[in-house]
Write an enzyme that holds these catalytic residues in place. Structure first.
Site, PDB file in Angstrom:
ATOM      1  N   ASP A 388       0.688  -1.071  -0.212  1.00  0.00           N
ATOM      2  CA  ASP A 388       0.027  -0.071  -0.019  1.00  0.00           C
ATOM      3  C   ASP A 388       0.862   1.354   0.063  1.00  0.00           C
ATOM      4  OD1 ASP A 388      -2.091   2.033   0.266  1.00  0.00           O
ATOM      5  OD2 ASP A 388      -2.678   1.289   2.294  1.00  0.00           O
ATOM      6  N   PHE A 389       1.646   1.451  -1.054  1.00  0.00           N
ATOM      7  CA  PHE A 389       2.467   2.386  -1.159  1.00  0.00           C
ATOM      8  C   PHE A 389       1.932   3.758  -1.635  1.00  0.00           C
ATOM      9  CE2 PHE A 389       6.987   0.270  -1.406  1.00  0.00           C
ATOM     10  CZ  PHE A 389       6.677  -0.391  -0.435  1.00  0.00           C
ATOM     11  N   GLU A 390       2.060   4.780  -0.918  1.00  0.00           N
ATOM     12  CA  GLU A 390       1.385   5.978  -1.303  1.00  0.00           C
ATOM     13  C   GLU A 390       2.408   7.066  -1.371  1.00  0.00           C
ATOM     14  OE1 GLU A 390      -2.023   6.585   1.344  1.00  0.00           O
ATOM     15  OE2 GLU A 390      -2.789   4.590   0.911  1.00  0.00           O
ATOM     16  N   GLY A 391       1.920   8.393  -1.598  1.00  0.00           N
ATOM     17  CA  GLY A 391       2.442   9.542  -1.428  1.00  0.00           C
ATOM     18  C   GLY A 391       3.897   9.660  -2.532  1.00  0.00           C
TER      19      GLY A 391
END
Length: 603
Positions: A388-391
């Protein structure tokens, strides 16, 4: 969340006026064809689809048409002006007349590579069919000219039909010899790699699958994708030059591998996936794992986070008693995991989230990621991993333009780490991903910094990761929330708040799409059993909440082709895997509305 996008290029009226004046002078030349002249444009009426044309964002339509039964429709998007072109063999030092009919705003018709002065003419506004004409003379050694049509950036779809190039035909010679040495390489459940020997005089190669032409390439290798698992296919290749196409090569056959479900064999055909706030509390309150209802098939423990952005060292800290007074003990937590697994549920560690930025910039960080994630999985006996990699975790270097062959370290190292974990734990390892739309579907318009730079380098940055792991991926559930408007395959922008957004975004994953508008660089479709739709559980959980009635409309459209509204899907997928939500905690807070609707819909 809403993201900024680079400004679309806009036409400069003064530039267009100058171009029009120049073009008008050229079109004043005589266009009378000599008796020996012929129409050299191939498939100028688009009656044979796009045969003979190379288009970045074009298709044929049956309405509107100028003549015959078909016409070209092409839609500029982002940094792409939707150019369609073909190369024609001509005679040196000869005069040619280029003619076509167009509709739309700022539509161009032109010729390049003339050896003298390249020409173009255009229609500033053509609400109905308008004829465009321009003439040119070839240079003393020119034997090939490219004719083309295109629109202008961000101005909407245009149409073209009945394009002709009148003048003396060139010496085309003979078609090349048939290719030899056709062999198969890597074979997966959905693709077959092919290579063959080069043919002197060939300018491209046509690839056939079971007798049907499926692509044209300029090199001597390709990978045919979108195949069905456990299926035998026959392949041939023909060499192409200006004179035509050779006879086809000898046939080679290959049988695709059995379908790999990425460890999903223990997940039901229609699954409910949810995130459980295991390391923090918020307004939804803490929910003990043992209290999660049996309806939830995949439970993602949120979140494992790095000790620093670039360390690769992932830690999973359970919510402290001071923050979560009702938190269970470690022994109770582990016992609850075992109980869920005994009931056929999958419990994963989710890495990242809004605050957990992970950048594997070095191989040392990659290796630490593998060892630290393995330690968490082993300590709690988990079934797999959710990314869940974000930003700013994933972004592309300026020179990284091919999603099939990424070079950016944070991308390459993540792919390597996930493949290592999959190999370590075997076929039963469950691998899921929860990217935002900005990192996936936005790739239809923008990929990385773009051809001219200036774009957000994160645009489409998840695509190389998904593509490299598509045979190991159990589920992709893109977050269809906290998103700005995204362009769908209908070249219209779609916004959160109703079934339409989920239908359009999911259709892109199941149909595949050209990346950054490049028709030669297509992200292949995922299997429907690999795709779940990500939605907020309630209005408190995130922007983009839709009520149960809209959830059901989206499911009806995608699995039954009913309740589709204005968006027309490219297929029907009853095997769509299910729904993901942020979060189990917020659903409990809302009296389990999301879960109850899922249970009622799928029984």
């Amino acid at each position: 969340m809403e993201r900024s996008r680079p400004l679309a290029r806009r036409p400069l009226v003064t530039l267009f006026t100058a171009a029009a004046l120049a073009a008008s002078g050229m079109t004043a030349l005589s266009s009378a064809a000599r008796a020996a002249d012929a129409d050299l444009a191939r498939n100028g009426g688009f009656e044979s689809g796009l045969d003979g044309w190379t288009c970045t964002a074009g298709k044929t339509v049956t309405s509107p048409v100028h003549g015959g039964t078909a016409a070209l429709e092409a839609t500029p998007a982002g940094a792409d002006n939707a150019r369609c072109a073909q190369t024609v063999t001509v005679k040196p030092d000869s005069r040619y007349t280029l003619t076509g009919h167009v509709r739309g705003t700022y539509v161009y018709l032109g010729a390049s590579g003339t050896g003298t002065t390249d020409v173009s003419t255009w229609a500033q506004s053509a609400p109905d069919w308008q004829r465009l004409t321009t003439t040119f003379r070839t240079g003393p050694s020119t034997t090939r000219v490219t004719i083309y049509t295109h629109g202008w950036y961000g101005t909407g779809a245009y149409h073209a039909d009945d394009i002709s190039l009148t003048g003396p035909g060139g010496e085309t010679g003979q078609p090349p010899a048939p290719p030899t040495g056709l062999t198969t390489g890597s074979v997966t459940s959905s693709s077959v790699a092919l290579t063959w020997s080069p043919v002197p005089g060939a300018t491209s190669y046509a690839v056939y699958r079971d007798g049907t032409r499926v692509r044209t390439v300029t090199g001597t290798s390709t990978t045919v994708t979108g195949l069905t698992p456990s299926t035998a296919y026959a392949f041939q290749v023909a060499a192409v030059n200006d004179a035509g196409e050779s006879a086809r090569s000898a046939t080679v056959t290959a049988t695709t591998a059995e379908q790999s479900d990425g460890g999903g064999s223990g997940i039901p055909a229609h699954a409910l996936v949810g995130y459980l706030h295991a390391s923090f509390a918020n307004g939804s309150g803490y929910t003990r794992l043992a209290d999660v209802p049996d309806s939830w098939d995949v439970i993602d423990l949120a979140f494992g986070e790095p000790t620093s952005v670039t360390s690769g060292d992932i830690r999973f800290e359970r919510c402290p008693v001071t923050e979560c007074p009702n938190v269970e003990s470690d022994a109770e937590f582990k016992a609850a995991i075992e109980a869920k697994q005994a009931a056929g549920k999958k419990v994963l560690i989710s890495i990242g989230g809004q605050n957990g930025q992970v950048q594997l910039t070095t191989t040392a960080a990659r290796d630490k990621f593998v060892s630290s994630v393995s330690a968490i999985i082993d300590e709690y006996g988990l079934d797999g991993l959710d990314i869940d990699f974000e930003g700013h975790s994933l972004s592309l270097n300026a020179d990284d333009t091919d999603f099939k062959n990424p070079t950016t370290p944070v991308i390459v190292n993540l792919i390597s780490a996930l493949k290592t974990l999959k190999a370590r734990y075997g076929d039963d390892f469950v691998l899921t991903m929860a990217p935002e739309t900005f990192f996936v579907q936005l790739g239809y318009q923008y990929y990385g910094t773009g051809k001219w730079g200036g774009q957000d380098p994160r645009a489409g940055a998840y695509l190389p990761v998904i593509h490299a792991l598509r045979d190991d991926l159990t589920l992709l559930h893109v977050q269809d929330y906290n998103s700005g408007p995204i362009m769908g395959l209908d070249n219209q922008y779609h916004s959160m708040g109703g079934a339409d957004f989920h239908i359009a975004m999911t259709d892109m994953l199941l149909t595949g799409f050209p990346v950054a508008g490049d028709a030669a660089n297509v992200f292949p479709p995922l299997r429907p059993d690999q795709v779940a739709i990500g939605m907020p559980a309630s209005t408190n959980a995130g922007n983009g909440y839709v009520p149960p009635a809209e959830v059901n409309k989206a499911l009806n459209c995608l699995t039954r082709k009913t309740d589709c509204g204005s968006y027309e899907t490219h297929g029907t997928w009853p095997a769509l895997r299910g729904l993901m939500t942020w979060s189990i905690n917020w659903d409990r807070y809302s009296n389990w509305e999301f879960q109850k609707n899922f249970d009622a819909y799928f029984g």
